[in-house]
Write an enzyme that holds these catalytic residues in place. Structure first.
Site, PDB file in Angstrom:
ATOM      1  N   GLU A  11     -16.890  -5.796   2.342  1.00  0.00           N
ATOM      2  CA  GLU A  11     -15.509  -5.859   2.810  1.00  0.00           C
ATOM      3  C   GLU A  11     -15.212  -4.670   3.725  1.00  0.00           C
ATOM      4  OE1 GLU A  11     -10.974  -6.431   1.099  1.00  0.00           O
ATOM      5  OE2 GLU A  11     -12.374  -5.163  -0.032  1.00  0.00           O
ATOM      6  N   TRP A  14     -10.823 -12.666   0.005  1.00  0.00           N
ATOM      7  CA  TRP A  14      -9.609 -12.822   0.804  1.00  0.00           C
ATOM      8  C   TRP A  14      -9.164 -14.286   0.907  1.00  0.00           C
ATOM      9  CZ3 TRP A  14      -6.041  -9.626   2.942  1.00  0.00           C
ATOM     10  CH2 TRP A  14      -6.327  -8.259   2.962  1.00  0.00           C
ATOM     11  N   TYR A  18      -5.988  -4.905   8.108  1.00  0.00           N
ATOM     12  CA  TYR A  18      -6.689  -3.620   8.210  1.00  0.00           C
ATOM     13  C   TYR A  18      -7.529  -3.395   9.468  1.00  0.00           C
ATOM     14  CZ  TYR A  18      -5.520  -3.264   3.236  1.00  0.00           C
ATOM     15  OH  TYR A  18      -4.864  -3.209   2.042  1.00  0.00           O
ATOM     16  N   CYS A  38      -2.443  -2.135   1.549  1.00  0.00           N
ATOM     17  CA  CYS A  38      -2.283  -1.416   0.273  1.00  0.00           C
ATOM     18  C   CYS A  38      -2.865  -0.008   0.395  1.00  0.00           C
ATOM     19  CB  CYS A  38      -2.953  -2.187  -0.858  1.00  0.00           C
ATOM     20  SG  CYS A  38      -2.192  -3.783  -1.177  1.00  0.00           S
ATOM     21  N   ARG A  77      -0.414   2.788  -1.137  1.00  0.00           N
ATOM     22  CA  ARG A  77       1.001   2.574  -1.479  1.00  0.00           C
ATOM     23  C   ARG A  77       1.161   1.726  -2.729  1.00  0.00           C
ATOM     24  NH1 ARG A  77       2.759  -2.538  -0.970  1.00  0.00           N
ATOM     25  NH2 ARG A  77       1.388  -3.867   0.270  1.00  0.00           N
ATOM     26  N   ASP A 106      -3.516  -2.347  -7.570  1.00  0.00           N
ATOM     27  CA  ASP A 106      -3.822  -3.150  -8.751  1.00  0.00           C
ATOM     28  C   ASP A 106      -4.972  -2.452  -9.479  1.00  0.00           C
ATOM     29  OD1 ASP A 106      -5.019  -5.014 -10.450  1.00  0.00           O
ATOM     30  OD2 ASP A 106      -5.564  -6.400  -8.845  1.00  0.00           O
ATOM     31  N   HIS A 126      -0.362  -0.095 -10.815  1.00  0.00           N
ATOM     32  CA  HIS A 126       0.133  -1.066 -11.776  1.00  0.00           C
ATOM     33  C   HIS A 126      -0.984  -1.900 -12.394  1.00  0.00           C
ATOM     34  CE1 HIS A 126       0.449  -2.663  -7.611  1.00  0.00           C
ATOM     35  NE2 HIS A 126      -0.205  -3.688  -8.129  1.00  0.00           N
TER      36      HIS A 126
END
Length: 307
Positions: free
Chosen positions: A64, A86, A128, A180, A209, A212, A250
């Protein structure tokens, strides 16, 4: 005995699990969330920070990163390389737009077989890689942030401006997923030691920012370590520290069992990473260039991706 570097991750998972703020998120799944975290991974002895309390498919993570570096934004090239991480976003968009209940397998097969279908439904928007390699300025000029960082590392390694990011406000609404891990900054140390025969050391800080912890973080840390190794090689430095900084960190509510399982496991030694060749540029790395030895993780844990 030195504290295992993975314990930072486990401590963060436990903190969020025990103290996280329960909230409904963008995906509707719900999370336990905390704000503000930092982890530091020392790579100076060849250590490759791939977590061991569950198997991390490090080749997929590095592929990736290599895809990001190409500047591409269509999942077709990822699927060609057997990377499916993705697919969820364009598949969800296709199902909602057409009302068809196509399976992921059939959707991916059609992306691979039909170039026109891939062009229409496989593109993720200016995510990205587009921002890293082809950021478009107000005058229409494209900016290659990665090349600029590497050039600065070679010409002025003490600069405080060696960074790139993906948070292009004008493009956010066109992206399948807002960035992210959105801020990367490099720092070179020991620059004056080069004359004495010692290679300078290169560190990388990544600002995230939204993260997961169950699925995203293990992938991100691994691939960001790979990026640090590649850039260091290109500028004749040695990898030093990968510093990961998180904003909203999170656990999805359907990842609670995953979190509780890894917290019961004892971390095992991190593997080592060696780049088996030195490509001509940052654009020329392949997955075969990454030799990882000594990786002996606990079993993998399957968990759903929140879209």
């Amino acid at each position: 005995m030195a504290r295992h570097q993975e314990q930072q991750y486990l401590d963060l998972v436990e903190h969020v699990l025990r103290n996280g703020d329960k909230r409904i998120d963008r995906t509707g799944v719900g999370t336990l969330a905390s704000f503000g975290a930092m982890m530091r991974f020392d790579m100076s002895d060849g250590t490759f920070p791939v977590y061991t309390t569950k198997r991390v498919y490090w080749k997929t993570a590095v592929k990736e990163m290599l895809w990001f570096l190409t500047g591409q934004t269509n999942i077709r090239s990822l699927l060609t390389d057997n990377v499916r991480i993705w697919t969820d976003w364009p598949l969800d968009k296709y199902r909602k737009a057409t009302g068809r209940t196509i399976s992921q397998q059939d959707f991916e097969a059609r992306i691979l077989a039909d170039e026109n279908f891939a062009l229409e439904w496989g593109d993720l928007g200016p995510v990205y890689g587009k921002q890293w390699r082809r950021w478009v300025g107000p005058n229409g000029q494209e900016y290659d942030q990665i090349s600029a960082v590497i050039d600065t590392l070679r010409s002025n390694p003490s600069s405080r401006r060696m960074l790139f990011h993906a948070w292009n406000v004008a493009d956010l609404d066109k992206m399948a997923l807002n960035p992210c891990h959105n801020f990367y900054q490099f720092f070179a140390s020991g620059i004056g030691e080069r004359e004495g025969g010692s290679a300078p050391r290169l560190s990388l800080m990544v600002g995230t920012r939204s993260n997961d912890l169950g699925l995203g973080n293990p992938f991100n840390v691994c691939q960001q370590a790979a990026l640090l190794a590649m850039v260091a090689q290109q500028v004749d430095m040695v990898p030093h520290e990968l510093i990961w900084v998180g904003g909203d960190v999170h656990l999805y509510l359907n990842h609670i069992e995953l979190a509780e399982t890894i917290l019961k496991r004892e971390p095992r030694p991190f593997p080592k990473l060696r780049l088996v060749r030195r490509p001509d540029s940052i654009d020329d790395y392949r997955i075969e260039d990454f030799e990882v030895t000594g990786y002996d993780p606990h079993p993998a844990i399957e968990a759903p991706v929140a879209v």
